[in-house]
Design an enzyme around this catalytic site. Structure first.
Site, PDB file in Angstrom:
ATOM      1  N   ALA A 226       9.888  -6.102  29.724  1.00 39.39           N
ATOM      2  CA  ALA A 226       9.640  -7.444  29.193  1.00 39.39           C
ATOM      3  C   ALA A 226      10.356  -8.538  29.968  1.00 39.39           C
ATOM      4  CB  ALA A 226      10.060  -7.493  27.729  1.00 39.39           C
TER       5      ALA A 226
ATOM      6  N   ARG B  54      13.592  -9.914  21.861  1.00 39.23           N
ATOM      7  CA  ARG B  54      14.889 -10.487  21.516  1.00 39.23           C
ATOM      8  C   ARG B  54      14.961 -11.998  21.680  1.00 39.23           C
ATOM      9  NH1 ARG B  54      14.726  -5.806  23.555  1.00 39.23           N
ATOM     10  NH2 ARG B  54      15.923  -4.068  22.692  1.00 39.23           N
TER      11      ARG B  54
ATOM     12  N   ASP C  94       0.557  -7.814  29.608  1.00 37.91           N
ATOM     13  CA  ASP C  94       0.020  -9.145  29.890  1.00 37.91           C
ATOM     14  C   ASP C  94      -0.859  -9.224  31.128  1.00 37.91           C
ATOM     15  OD1 ASP C  94       1.969  -9.268  32.088  1.00 37.91           O
ATOM     16  OD2 ASP C  94       3.444  -9.717  30.533  1.00 37.91           O
TER      17      ASP C  94
ATOM     18  N   HIS D  14       1.632   0.820  28.115  1.00 36.88           N
ATOM     19  CA  HIS D  14       1.341   0.430  26.737  1.00 36.88           C
ATOM     20  C   HIS D  14      -0.011  -0.268  26.591  1.00 36.88           C
ATOM     21  CE1 HIS D  14       5.990   0.463  26.210  1.00 36.88           C
ATOM     22  NE2 HIS D  14       5.470   1.664  26.075  1.00 36.88           N
TER      23      HIS D  14
ATOM     24  N   CYS E 110     -16.383  -6.128  15.344  1.00 38.11           N
ATOM     25  CA  CYS E 110     -17.259  -5.886  16.482  1.00 38.11           C
ATOM     26  C   CYS E 110     -18.619  -6.526  16.251  1.00 38.11           C
ATOM     27  CB  CYS E 110     -17.407  -4.387  16.692  1.00 38.11           C
ATOM     28  SG  CYS E 110     -18.532  -3.932  18.030  1.00 38.11           S
TER      29      CYS E 110
END
Length: 259
Positions: free
Chosen positions: A28, A40, A108, A125, A158
């Site tokens: 991150a 955080r 991202d 991920h 959908c």
């Protein structure tokens, strides 16, 4: 003045020069400099929205509503975000032939936008840049989903079959794709230098990859603002922002500016 051999940047440049198979592992902290919230960040998304597990998402309309409210905010961040100096530095390394691949915990897509070929990026991920139907598996772009959320849909379904939509990401309570993890493990085994950048190296099984690299003889460099559990294994520790360090090192190493 520090002696060159004791300068962390010069040490990292030396490791890059001697490497023939560099893998970069990013977390991150790689994307916060692009405006993407991490767990955080004070006042960030994770302080305003409670995580929703995949089990809760499937079972509860209220939880799906909460989930999509969070995603709408994250999509807005993504819409503003651009690759930062760290992303661009890695892309320049790849273009020059010095980067074998990137393994990222981030969802991202900024590594690919910076110019690194998709086949050289493993997204552990998943990605926020695709929305998938959990019933018929139809895929749409994230911007189309954001447009629907902005128009007032709180639980988009959908358009093909009416099934539940979800970003193509790994949710809490959901295991990583075994094929993706196997490939990432192979990359870690084969590299001779791994840079772990902007990750606390706590979340498993992703955090096991630098250990795998070390076990198979790789050098390990950790670039992170805070301590990590793997610091004792590192050949070099640099406690700085990712973008700043990567820009400086790559500019010096390649002899050209990172714009």
């Amino acid at each position: 003045m520090r002696e060159p051999e004791n300068d962390p940047l010069q040490q990292l440049i030396g490791l890059l020069k001697s490497s023939s198979s560099l893998i970069v592992f990013t977390g991150a902290g790689m994307s916060t400099e692009s405006g993407i919230t991490d767990y955080r960040s004070k006042g960030g998304l994770w302080q305003r929205f409670q995580p929703v597990t995949i089990q809760e998402f499937m079972a509860s309309a209220d939880k799906r509503r909460d989930y999509w409210a969070y995603k709408k905010e994250l999509y807005r961040e993504m819409k503003r975000a651009k690759p930062n100096a760290g992303h661009l530095a890695l892309a320049r390394l790849e273009k020059a032939g010095f980067l074998a691949g990137v393994i990222t915990q981030n969802i991202d897509g900024l590594h690919q936008i910076s110019g690194i070929p998709p086949e050289k990026v493993i997204e552990l991920h998943g990605t926020n840049r695709k929305t998938v139907c959990l019933k018929c598996e139809d895929e749409t772009g994230w911007e189309e989903t954001l447009a629907r959320l902005e128009k007032g849909e709180d639980i988009p379904l959908c358009l093909q079959c009416g099934g539940l939509l979800k970003p193509a990401t790994i949710s809490f309570g959901q295991g990583l794709d075994s094929g993706v993890m196997t490939t990432a493990s192979m990359w870690a085994q084969r590299c001779d230098l791994m840079l772990a950048v902007g990750s606390t190296l706590i979340v498993e099984p992703a955090a096991s990859l630098p250990r795998i690299a070390k076990k198979h003889g790789s050098k390990l460099v950790i670039i992170n603002l805070s301590e990590t559990p793997l610091d004792p294994l590192a050949d070099l520790l640099i406690t700085e922002k990712a973008g700043k360090i990567l820009k400086q090192v790559v500019e010096f190493f390649l002899g050209m500016p990172i714009e």
